[in-house]
Scaffold this active site. Structure first.
Site, PDB file in Angstrom:
ATOM      1  CG  ASP B  12       9.279  55.784  52.393  1.00  0.00           C
ATOM      2  OD1 ASP B  12       8.546  56.980  51.516  1.00  0.00           O
ATOM      3  OD2 ASP B  12      10.140  56.053  52.817  1.00  0.00           O
ATOM      4  CG  ASP B 131      14.352  54.918  43.332  1.00  0.00           C
ATOM      5  OD1 ASP B 131      13.918  56.049  43.863  1.00  0.00           O
ATOM      6  OD2 ASP B 131      13.519  53.486  43.311  1.00  0.00           O
TER       7      ASP B 131
END
Lengths: 231, 253
Positions: B12, B131
């Site tokens: 990330d 997600d």
């Protein structure tokens, strides 16, 4: 020789060729590598890489529009030539993908992994595209396999595979779940279904072998019938 | 022996640095992305995924030189996601050296981008990131904007739709599990993986090496993605592969 490039990567507007040229520059730092659609640059280059992604019909249309069909055929007939992924498939006569004609440089056709066959021995479904690292089993010796362990893993991503018209040209196969041809060799042509530019050490070794290959099919100073051969 | 199951470390990236949050919040610095990429490549990572979580769009360009630097020395597939709004963003990331681009929020706002990008660049480079969060109905709902916005979309139906539009792969993250180190959401992973014919990457919740094996064996995932267990040196990629091998999973060593 001065102005000619050492390695031409044929660019016909399909997909991203940066990975291929970066990997070639990495294994041949002294060589000039160009990504090009210029017929003369391709024909004058010392060796040619023919990559490709996407659908075969689209790729053939792009090649045609750029006037590159005969250029690819001439290059494939005359100098060390490496086809990668769709660049391998397009060398053959026909693809099931969109019922498209290929370049017909090599005998054979391109088929889709058949849904009904895509189960492993535990009856789990196998996904298509065939994506990831699979073992490449070398069928015959070739200079491009030099230094690469038989069964080394290379990175694949494809939904169609080549069924070679002449079994003698099969240089390697993989299992998914049945054996399919993942590399072919014919004179100065070598072509692979996997992506050597994304296959870490094994892939870089293959590209390194290609950039020094003289275009002859028998291993240098050695023939396949010579059991004394150390290659 | 055939195709290996993949282990994919995820980086990330926030304004040029690798970070890791818990349940999508609470970022912790984990280092220089190029250096981390190099280490994972040495340890035998099968691919690398970079998710650009930078909030502002001008800072998001900071990911491009990072991808360029990684792509010039790491020769394994690189996936980049985060902030992809139009087909031109896909092109910029591919030109920087990405092999695949992951699309999440924009696919929900404008599903046509998946079809357009797949037809222009090929399905092999289009990953749709989903997600998902459990709802009261016992199913899973798709969320966007880093897990903040509910969409009303069913995750399984959404995955099938994305496959039909041309996605080459699904990156499936359980928001209920992400950052918890309690294992993948197995029912979700299995339901989506069994519903589509394209590969599914399981993501969210890995805390032990057994969790990775469970994602493949129980969750039917084709690849497993993890971040913090690798970033902070708890396990190497190689240890993870050996553990999967001991569980009868084919891996690339």
């Amino acid at each position: 020789m001065a102005a000619n490039v050492d390695i031409a990567v044929i660019d016909y507007g399909m997909g991203n060729l940066r990975s291929v040229s970066k990997a070639l520059e990495h294994v041949a730092p002294a060589a000039s590598v160009v990504v090009t659609a210029d017929p003369q640059v391709i024909l004058d280059a010392g060796r040619v890489v023919f990559p490709g992604v996407g659908a075969m019909g689209d790729c053939m249309a792009e090649l045609k529009q750029r006037g590159l069909i005969d250029v690819v055929k001439q290059a494939a007939a005359s100098k060390p030539f490496l086809g990668i992924c769709l660049g391998m498939q397009m060398l053959f006569e026909h693809s099931e993908e969109g019922d498209a004609a290929g370049l017909g440089i090599l005998p054979g056709r391109v088929l889709r992994f058949p849904d009904e066959a895509m189960y492993d021995n535990r009856h789990n479904r196998l996904k298509v595209p065939h994506m990831g690292w699979n073992e490449v089993h070398q069928a015959v010796p070739h200079p491009l396999w030099s230094g690469i362990t038989d069964g080394a893993r290379f990175y694949f991503v494809h939904s169609y595979y080549v069924e070679a018209g002449n079994p003698d040209m099969v240089s390697a196969f993989s299992l998914y779940p049945f054996p399919f041809t993942c590399a072919v060799a014919a004179n100065n042509i070598f072509a692979v279904q996997f992506h050597p530019e994304k296959s870490q050490a094994a892939g870089l070794t293959l590209l390194g072998n290609f950039v020094t290959w003289d275009g002859n099919i028998a291993p240098n100073q050695c023939d396949t019938f010579n059991t004394e051969c150390s290659l | 022996m055939g195709l290996a199951k993949r282990i994919i470390p995820c980086l990330d990236v926030n304004a040029g640095r690798v970070v890791k949050g818990v349940n999508f919040v609470g970022l912790r610095d984990a280092g220089d992305p190029v250096e981390i990429a190099r280490r994972y490549d040495r340890e035998g990572a099968d691919e690398l995924t970079f998710l650009d979580i930078t909030a502002s769009s001008d800072q998001r360009d900071l990911i491009l030189p990072i991808i360029e630097a990684v792509a010039s020395e790491v020769f394994i597939p690189l996936t980049v996601g985060g902030g992809v709004r139009e087909v031109n963003d896909v092109r910029r990331l591919l030109n920087a050296g990405a092999d695949k681009v992951s699309i999440n929020t924009t696919a929900v706002n404008n599903p046509q981008i998946v079809a357009d990008a797949a037809s222009r660049f090929g399905s092999q480079c289009i990953v749709v990131a989903i997600d998902a969060k459990a709802n009261e109905a016992g199913r899973w709902e798709v969320y966007t904007h880093g897990g903040r916005n509910a969409t009303g979309l069913d995750a399984i139906e959404w995955a099938i739709k994305m496959q039909n539009l041309g996605a080459g792969e699904i990156l499936l993250t359980s928001m209920d599990k992400d950052g918890t180190k309690s294992g993948f959401n197995i029912p979700l992973t299995r339901a989506v993986s069994d519903a589509v014919s394209i590969p599914v990457i399981a993501s969210g919740g890995v805390g032990t090496l057994q969790h990775l094996a469970d994602g493949v064996i129980e969750g039917h995932a084709d690849a497993v993605l993890a971040a913090s267990i690798f970033h902070f040196g708890e396990y190497t990629i190689h240890e993870a592969k050996l553990h999967m091998l001991q569980n009868g999973i084919e891996v690339r060593l």
